[in-house]
Design an enzyme around this catalytic site. Sequence first.
Site, PDB file in Angstrom:
ATOM      1  N   CYS A   2    -112.299 -59.724 -57.371  1.00 24.33           N
ATOM      2  CA  CYS A   2    -112.908 -59.368 -56.370  1.00 24.33           C
ATOM      3  C   CYS A   2    -111.360 -59.854 -54.966  1.00 24.33           C
ATOM      4  CB  CYS A   2    -113.343 -60.456 -56.064  1.00 24.33           C
ATOM      5  SG  CYS A   2    -115.031 -60.226 -57.411  1.00 24.33           S
ATOM      6  N   ARG A  27    -106.383 -54.403 -56.932  1.00 25.93           N
ATOM      7  CA  ARG A  27    -106.582 -55.747 -57.289  1.00 25.93           C
ATOM      8  C   ARG A  27    -107.809 -54.901 -58.344  1.00 25.93           C
ATOM      9  NH1 ARG A  27    -105.656 -61.304 -55.298  1.00 25.93           N
ATOM     10  NH2 ARG A  27    -107.738 -61.607 -55.933  1.00 25.93           N
ATOM     11  N   TRP A  72    -115.894 -57.580 -58.222  1.00 25.34           N
ATOM     12  CA  TRP A  72    -115.416 -56.325 -59.295  1.00 25.34           C
ATOM     13  C   TRP A  72    -116.361 -56.920 -60.401  1.00 25.34           C
ATOM     14  CZ3 TRP A  72    -113.971 -58.169 -64.081  1.00 25.34           C
ATOM     15  CH2 TRP A  72    -113.785 -57.934 -65.116  1.00 25.34           C
ATOM     16  N   ASN A  98    -114.681 -65.565 -54.426  1.00 22.91           N
ATOM     17  CA  ASN A  98    -114.277 -65.198 -55.642  1.00 22.91           C
ATOM     18  C   ASN A  98    -114.919 -66.132 -56.410  1.00 22.91           C
ATOM     19  OD1 ASN A  98    -114.229 -63.222 -54.194  1.00 22.91           O
ATOM     20  ND2 ASN A  98    -111.494 -63.100 -53.574  1.00 22.91           N
ATOM     21  N   GLY A  99    -114.683 -65.799 -57.622  1.00 25.32           N
ATOM     22  CA  GLY A  99    -115.667 -66.744 -58.541  1.00 25.32           C
ATOM     23  C   GLY A  99    -116.527 -66.767 -59.678  1.00 25.32           C
ATOM     24  N   GLU A 480     -97.384 -54.165 -76.796  1.00 27.16           N
ATOM     25  CA  GLU A 480     -97.595 -53.671 -75.812  1.00 27.16           C
ATOM     26  C   GLU A 480     -97.848 -52.362 -74.845  1.00 27.16           C
ATOM     27  OE1 GLU A 480     -97.939 -55.069 -72.369  1.00 27.16           O
ATOM     28  OE2 GLU A 480     -96.833 -53.615 -71.237  1.00 27.16           O
ATOM     29  N   LYS A 484    -100.403 -50.736 -72.885  1.00 30.21           N
ATOM     30  CA  LYS A 484    -101.072 -49.658 -72.017  1.00 30.21           C
ATOM     31  C   LYS A 484    -101.711 -48.197 -72.233  1.00 30.21           C
ATOM     32  CE  LYS A 484     -99.311 -51.408 -69.961  1.00 30.21           C
ATOM     33  NZ  LYS A 484     -98.319 -52.615 -69.811  1.00 30.21           N
ATOM     34  N   GLU A 487    -104.914 -49.296 -71.801  1.00 30.64           N
ATOM     35  CA  GLU A 487    -105.624 -49.028 -70.462  1.00 30.64           C
ATOM     36  C   GLU A 487    -105.934 -48.088 -69.805  1.00 30.64           C
ATOM     37  OE1 GLU A 487    -103.992 -52.827 -67.974  1.00 30.64           O
ATOM     38  OE2 GLU A 487    -102.016 -52.084 -69.471  1.00 30.64           O
ATOM     39  N   HIS A 503    -101.702 -53.997 -95.676  1.00 31.11           N
ATOM     40  CA  HIS A 503    -102.925 -54.491 -95.679  1.00 31.11           C
ATOM     41  C   HIS A 503    -104.235 -53.747 -95.445  1.00 31.11           C
ATOM     42  CE1 HIS A 503    -100.081 -57.347 -97.792  1.00 31.11           C
ATOM     43  NE2 HIS A 503     -99.128 -57.052 -96.956  1.00 31.11           N
ATOM     44  N   LYS A 601    -106.247 -55.804 -61.724  1.00 31.71           N
ATOM     45  CA  LYS A 601    -104.941 -56.486 -61.460  1.00 31.71           C
ATOM     46  C   LYS A 601    -104.819 -58.234 -62.377  1.00 31.71           C
ATOM     47  CE  LYS A 601    -100.360 -55.762 -60.932  1.00 31.71           C
ATOM     48  NZ  LYS A 601     -99.404 -55.191 -61.967  1.00 31.71           N
TER      49      LYS A 601
END
Length: 606
Positions: A2, A27, A72, A98-99, A480, A484, A487, A503, A601
């Site tokens: 947000c 964001r 968001w 926000n929050g 990583e 990537k 997402e 395993h 973001k």
Amino acid sequence: MCGIFGYIGPSAAAPLLISGLRRLEYRGYDSAGIAVINGDLDIYKKVGMVKELENILPATVKGNIGIAHTRWATHGGVTDANSHPHASEDGKVALVHNGIIENANALRNQLRKRGIVLKSETDSEVLVHMINLEYQSGAAPLTAVRRTLRRARGTWGICVIFLEHEKIICARNGSPLVIGIGEKETFIASDPHALTSHTQKVIYLEDGELAVLTAGDVKTSRNSGKIVDPTIHILDDDWGESELGDYPHYMIKEIHEQPDALRQCITGRINLSDGTGRLGGLRLSPKKLQAIPHVRLIACGTALNAALVGRLLIEKLARVPSLAHVASEFRYNDPVIDAKGLYFVVSQSGETADTLSAVKEIQTKGGTVMGVINVVGSSIARQCGAGAYIHSGPEQAVASTKAFTNMVAALTLFAIQIGRSRTLSRQNGRALVKGLREIPEQMGKYLSNQGPIMEAVEIIKEAKSVLFLGRGISSPVAREGALKLMELAYIPCLAYPSGEMKHGPIALLEEGSPVVVICPNDELKPKVLSAIHECKARGAKIILICEEGDEIAAEADVSICVPNTDPLLSPMLTVLPLQLIAYHTALELGLNVDRPRNLAKSVTVE
Ligand code: AGP
């Protein structure tokens, strides 16, 4: 996540609010809205992009005071009604938040008992009704907000406007708000990026503080009522909005910015003759470094992967026990904090709520915590008070790229620095810092000749899942690469240390399954080769990231070679093809690379 923007001054608010929201778009969000005092309190909100909100704005929105929000979704679906701003029933008060309000259900029930009809499913809406009840009972706007917040539990960055008052009331508790001071005008935003085109003069609101904004003036106080004398900071010019230039997307631009970003990170931090690194912001003398019994690194997502590389380097070069922790787990596992230990938090945005909570947990228990942060003046950087900035410049694509390589570089410098205070010889230290100095050029060399990335994409793009393998320092690089691709391309990805593959994950392999293997020329190569053979025996297609001239390249279906370096420095090079594979796979699948679905973001809620 947000975003908030607000304006009070002589200009028309609506266009400024829209341009402010645009700067917050990177964001990640799913709906947007504005409220402007324009005779009445005019509110417009819409699911979708800011341009869709702009399309429904009539030309008649003329007021000079307004607040705006990108949402968001956390509580309640993605609907127009759940979008912010929320308004009181009489339309005299509007709020953006926000929050998360943790006791929203209890507060909702209390409001319902008083006959108030809530129009959304959000936790945020309760605040505006509570504020209005206080206001109707005679409280001044600031008092109404303060009394309401005393009854709320959770996190907030809020802005409230009142139809009958020429002011914006703001409050912060765990969700950042930055006030921008202009000439006879005042701005508020959740992110300093949104302010840089208007002013460089800012005040960071602290947790537990409120502010009353009028045109060109700000009064700040604590929730207790105590007046606060705010500190005015001057924003760095570098933090202005970065333009796309000739690039089609921010992600590819940021991938290509890595050589320069890395130079920014290491310049002035290398002492070649002593063979050491120096992160001055840590304020740690060799004597202090020598006394550190262990190092802990805490982070999320890509920053966690960088921390995992860092912890291996610290342990290897300094022989100091070192561990990396998932920030969202850290606080809730009631960790033992050793006041003599050194704790690092690693974060691009410096606003990640999970990481910030970890900082507070460490500090509450008497520990020393330092930030390895990109965004200057961010909440985590300020909460830590000491640390090292990674100097990547603004990173706008949701998928982190140049911040990863710079986090790894900063932690490499630290590992060399602490190593030299202990067992690392001058000669070995020199070899490492020399190697590090060459990485930017090597990155540039690789990026100008990227190898068969599109062949790898062809194998991956239709896959049900992709397995990423690496060993030792390449194990976090495999993580990583998987993060990537997952997402950006929404392909389920697993990352495993290659020795662990047999395993369990080996059960997934069938004819044609893509396996991405990261294998620099280190002492673990023979072991990784065995894993490659085990995968090939099950029909897997191997995409290998290896070093130029290495004969292991012949073992794979597709080999992508990066320049030779010391294996300990290899993550900064081996990650590059993985970033490119994720980027091009997403493009091939027609997906939005800069704003992948559901992601934000900076993740400012726990
Ligand atoms: C990276 O590509 C992700 N979008 C995400 O994992 C990110 O790294 C994580 O949320 C941590 O963010 P931070 O570095 O801003 O703390």
